[in-house]
Motif scaffolding. Structure first.
Motif, mmCIF file in Angstrom:
data_model
loop_
_atom_site.group_PDB
_atom_site.id
_atom_site.type_symbol
_atom_site.label_atom_id
_atom_site.label_comp_id
_atom_site.label_asym_id
_atom_site.label_seq_id
_atom_site.Cartn_x
_atom_site.Cartn_y
_atom_site.Cartn_z
ATOM 1 N N UNK A 49 0.954 -1.167 0.011
ATOM 2 C CA UNK A 49 -0.008 -0.230 -0.063
ATOM 3 C C UNK A 49 0.772 1.247 0.117
ATOM 4 N N UNK A 50 1.818 1.197 1.082
ATOM 5 C CA UNK A 50 2.600 2.287 1.093
ATOM 6 C C UNK A 50 3.552 2.672 -0.132
ATOM 7 N N UNK A 51 4.072 1.489 -0.765
ATOM 8 C CA UNK A 51 4.691 1.931 -2.306
ATOM 9 C C UNK A 51 3.877 2.445 -3.043
ATOM 10 N N UNK A 52 2.651 1.992 -3.290
ATOM 11 C CA UNK A 52 1.846 2.578 -4.230
ATOM 12 C C UNK A 52 1.398 3.694 -4.256
ATOM 13 N N UNK A 53 1.257 4.373 -2.906
ATOM 14 C CA UNK A 53 0.684 5.603 -2.641
ATOM 15 C C UNK A 53 1.780 6.570 -2.530
ATOM 16 N N UNK A 54 2.998 5.955 -2.614
ATOM 17 C CA UNK A 54 4.236 7.073 -2.461
ATOM 18 C C UNK A 54 4.867 7.333 -1.287
ATOM 19 N N UNK A 55 3.996 6.612 -0.019
ATOM 20 C CA UNK A 55 4.499 7.461 1.330
ATOM 21 C C UNK A 55 5.858 6.323 1.736
ATOM 22 N N UNK A 56 6.110 5.404 1.118
ATOM 23 C CA UNK A 56 7.296 4.593 1.327
ATOM 24 C C UNK A 56 8.309 4.924 0.448
ATOM 25 N N UNK A 57 9.343 5.686 0.865
ATOM 26 C CA UNK A 57 10.482 6.047 0.245
ATOM 27 C C UNK A 57 11.425 5.035 -0.184
ATOM 28 N N UNK A 58 11.934 4.216 0.767
ATOM 29 C CA UNK A 58 12.967 3.233 0.416
ATOM 30 C C UNK A 58 12.821 1.936 0.777
ATOM 31 N N UNK A 59 12.497 1.004 -0.243
ATOM 32 C CA UNK A 59 12.422 -0.228 0.226
ATOM 33 C C UNK A 59 13.713 -1.405 0.122
ATOM 34 N N UNK A 60 13.968 -2.054 1.081
ATOM 35 C CA UNK A 60 15.222 -2.757 1.112
ATOM 36 C C UNK A 60 14.703 -4.325 1.169
ATOM 37 N N UNK A 61 15.176 -5.122 0.370
ATOM 38 C CA UNK A 61 14.933 -6.369 0.374
ATOM 39 C C UNK A 61 15.760 -7.567 -0.515
ATOM 40 N N UNK A 62 15.165 -8.713 -0.533
ATOM 41 C CA UNK A 62 15.859 -9.683 -1.195
ATOM 42 C C UNK A 62 15.288 -9.921 -2.620
ATOM 43 N N UNK A 63 15.288 -11.018 -3.183
ATOM 44 C CA UNK A 63 14.588 -11.300 -4.623
ATOM 45 C C UNK A 63 13.093 -11.162 -4.321
ATOM 46 N N UNK A 64 12.616 -10.917 -3.172
ATOM 47 C CA UNK A 64 11.077 -10.638 -3.015
ATOM 48 C C UNK A 64 10.741 -9.426 -3.587
ATOM 49 N N UNK A 65 11.748 -8.373 -3.944
ATOM 50 C CA UNK A 65 11.550 -7.198 -4.688
ATOM 51 C C UNK A 65 11.015 -7.449 -6.052
ATOM 52 N N UNK A 66 11.288 -8.473 -6.730
ATOM 53 C CA UNK A 66 11.164 -8.634 -7.931
ATOM 54 C C UNK A 66 9.859 -9.011 -8.291
ATOM 55 N N UNK A 67 9.075 -9.648 -7.244
ATOM 56 C CA UNK A 67 7.817 -10.122 -7.302
ATOM 57 C C UNK A 67 6.913 -9.255 -7.980
#
Length: 701
Positions: free
Chosen positions: A367-385
């Motif tokens: 949700x916060x990725x799509x509304x733009x409130x999440x600035x920086x996402x850190x992760x593993x291969x899960x980011x590619x989903x």
């Protein structure tokens, strides 16, 4: 010359025919005249001197003599027969001996005709003989393309079995030169030929196959090595140019509040000059309208994370989101903790996404990725989903990129309408010569100095017989409140044996460091991920003082309090692995140590590796030594070795030529990106023809 002639199938060359052609295709990949022309010799034998029989010395050198065969006889021996000839000149006599091919030799040898013979001499009871000499009638020897240096071509067992000797290969290459009249098309511009005083293409090819003198051979080799490396560099640089022209990126024109506030008020330490230089290079890329594609190399502990964060802040200042992808969960968690700490006082939302993230956490992230409130996402291969959708991704940072495939990286590209800028980070130093050849299409930044206050790790080599002293040293360090790593090799072919090594090691350490005084963690590849995580966390929290592990800890465990790294059977590790393991300590302000334990029996390469580790902490110097020991193919693994399928150059030995070639390729493209200048016409044509073939030597000469 007639360009189609060199594309003629090898079967049609006089002296080859269908049977030999089949063997040449299978064994040496020679399909056309062109391929044969580019079969370069491995080495040369000096044939500048003709010996008299009375000058022959008792050594193992190969020599050549002019004389006549005066007599032939067959001599019976225990097994079969041998053919013996008397060979004389005006100073004496030697015997020539053959153990096979008698019938053919008897029919073909001409008695009392002058011959030139070449081979090794054997001595027995003060008389000498030459077994299986190379022989040529003097008149043919003088009429042929004479060589002062005899080329020795690559060969295989099958070639020898089928009678395709070095002499045969030399003969058919000679035939090719006589058919082609030696008129080979020039492939380098006049300006480069003149500036570097290079010989012409025709002269280089003639002297690589039929060198008239050592000096001419050296000039021919330099010219052809330069050409090979020049076109490889040109290919990589053009790829980079096309990338910049065709693949548009988001221009980050603002250097705003996020970046400035962090830089002026929250930076925990002064940046090193190397870090400042790299930030400047990145800012310059991001400010243009092309997509950034940069490789950031920096040794363990050189401060790549701060540079990565500052790049993220530039994205935020321009209203874009950023993501950082790491190869393992442990490394991703570490980045998350480190960056959260650094951004504590900034209004930035950072979240972590891994395979273990709970459904509730995932929902919040999406949700916060799509509304733009999440600035920086850190992760593993899960980011590619596919479910992971950004409102406006402007920057993707990939850590330890060699662990991700091209397909995975391209998934990140499609997370926005235009591809995000890409910053690839690696703590595995790639030798400069290799980086130029493999990543020449990426822009490369290097952080080559450590932050101030970091003490260099002291590295020592100890034999197993010193183990008690090493254990005493461990006790002293633990008494100071420090923690210790003990690492065992894990080599897949013998996992059972290595597991036994690890368990034996664990038991002996447990005996010397008994509970409850000491607590020991153990981590290896056969454990369940949850158990591994639990043990690692105990060590990170300081609940255990010793971590006994296999190389699973090579990447990304950050325990500032761990000050000693003991590497068991250190001779079984590669240099880059030893260097990576050493980088697990030395992360705090205390003096750290790396102890390389081995048995007494060591190969020369093992000694070189251990001496290098003890001598230097410089990852790039270590990588250069590693490259010399292992060669480029091994270092980069199979997926990259095709890039370096070199015919004549060697990127280790010829790294000066490589630098020169890159300089001239870069200069040419800076002055004339479209290669429109008449002098560059030959380069344009050669490059176009190369595009049709995989190998740089398969274009038309």
């Amino acid at each position: 010359m007639n360009t189609s002639l060199l594309q003629t199938p090898i079967d049609y060359l006089k002296g080859v025919g269908p049977n030999r052609a089949e063997v040449l295709r299978k064994e040496l990949g020679i399909h056309t005249y062109q391929d044969l022309l580019n079969l370069f010799p491995n080495r040369y034998i000096d044939k500048t001197k003709y010996y008299k029989i009375n000058e022959i010395q008792r050594n193992t050198a190969e020599i050549q003599v002019i004389g006549k065969i005066t007599h032939l006889k067959t001599v019976a021996q225990k097994r079969g027969k041998r053919l013996v000839a008397d060979f004389v000149d005006d100073t004496g006599k030697i015997e020539l001996v053959w153990f096979r091919g008698h019938k053919w030799l008897k029919e073909s040898i001409k008695i009392n005709e002058p011959y030139v013979i070449f081979g090794k001499v054997n001595w027995f009871n003060n008389s000498c003989s030459m077994p299986h000499p190379d022989m040529e009638l003097l008149k043919e020897h003088e009429a042929g393309l004479r060589m002062a240096m005899q080329p020795i071509y690559p060969s295989t067992e099958n070639l020898s079995k089928k009678g395709i000797s070095n002499k045969v290969i030399s003969k058919i290459i000679q035939q090719l030169f006589s058919e082609s009249k030696q008129g080979f098309t020039e492939t380098l511009p006049q300006s480069i030929l003149q500036e570097l005083k290079l010989v012409s293409k025709s002269e280089a090819l003639l002297n690589i196959h039929f060198p008239q003198a050592p000096k001419k051979l050296a000039l021919a080799q330099y010219r052809l090595k330069f050409e090979e490396l020049f076109y490889i560099q040109l290919q990589l640089l053009i790829k980079n140019l096309i990338h910049k022209q065709k693949i548009k990126g988001f221009p980050f024109t603002e250097v705003g509040t996020y970046f400035n506030d962090f830089y002026q008020n929250h930076l925990p330490f002064e940046l090193t000059n190397a870090q400042k230089r790299v930030v400047k290079e990145i800012r310059s890329d991001l400010g243009s309208s092309a997509q950034m594609n940069r490789l950031l190399q920096g040794d363990v502990g050189s401060g790549k994370t701060i540079v990565a964060l500052m790049t993220c802040l530039l994205a935020l200042d321009n209203n874009f989101q950023a993501c950082l992808m790491a190869p393992t969960e442990i490394l991703a968690i570490q980045h998350y903790q480190g960056l959260s700490e650094l951004c504590e006082k900034l209004p930035i939302k950072i979240l972590l996404l891994t395979g273990s993230s709970k459904t509730k956490e995932r929902r919040e992230i999406h949700e916060s990725l799509e509304d733009g409130s999440l600035h920086l996402l850190i992760g593993t291969h899960a980011l590619l989903e596919d479910k992971v959708k950004f409102k406006n991704l402007g920057l993707a940072i990939i850590d330890e990129q060699h662990r991700f495939g091209v397909a995975q990286r391209s998934k990140l590209w499609h997370k926005n309408t235009l591809p995000p800028h890409v910053l690839v980070m690696t703590a595995t130093p790639i030798p400069r010569t290799l980086a130029m050849s493999l990543y020449g299409d990426l822009d490369i930044s290097v952080i080559d100095e450590l932050p101030p206050g970091r003490k260099a790790i002291k590295t020592v080599h100890r034999y197993d017989s010193n183990r008690l002293k090493v254990f005493r040293f461990i006790r002293e360090e633990i008494e100071k409140g420090r923690q210790i790593y003990v690492v065992y090799p894990l080599i897949q072919e013998s996992e059972k044996m290595d597991y036994k090594d690890l368990m034996d090691g664990y038991e002996s350490i447990a005996r010397d460091f008994p509970a409850p005084t000491y607590q020991i963690s153990i981590v290896h590849g056969q454990m369940k991920p949850a158990d591994k995580e639990y043990e690692m966390n105990r060590f990170v929290k300081g609940e255990t003082q010793i971590m006994v592990a296999t190389t699973v800890i090579e990447v990304g465990v950050n325990v500032p309090n761990a000050s000693v790294m003991i590497i068991e059977s250190a001779e079984r590790f590669g240099l880059s692995q030893l260097h990576q393991l050493r980088g697990r300590v030395g992360r705090g302000a205390e003096q750290s140590y790396c102890i390389l334990m081995t048995g007494h029996k060591l190969s020369q390469d093992s000694k070189t590796r251990l001496e290098t580790m003890v001598r230097t902490n410089d990852g790039f110097e270590i990588a250069e030594v590693d490259l010399k020991l292992r060669g480029p193919g091994d270092i980069m693994g199979t997926q990259q070795s095709g890039v370096l399928n070199l015919r004549i150059a060697d990127i280790v030995k010829d790294n000066e030529i490589l630098k020169t070639a890159r300089y001239y390729a870069k200069k040419m493209l800076t002055e004339d990106p479209s290669l429109k200048i008449p002098d560059h016409e030959v380069v344009k044509n050669t490059y176009r023809l190369m595009g049709k073939h995989k190998n740089i030597w398969n274009y038309i000469s």
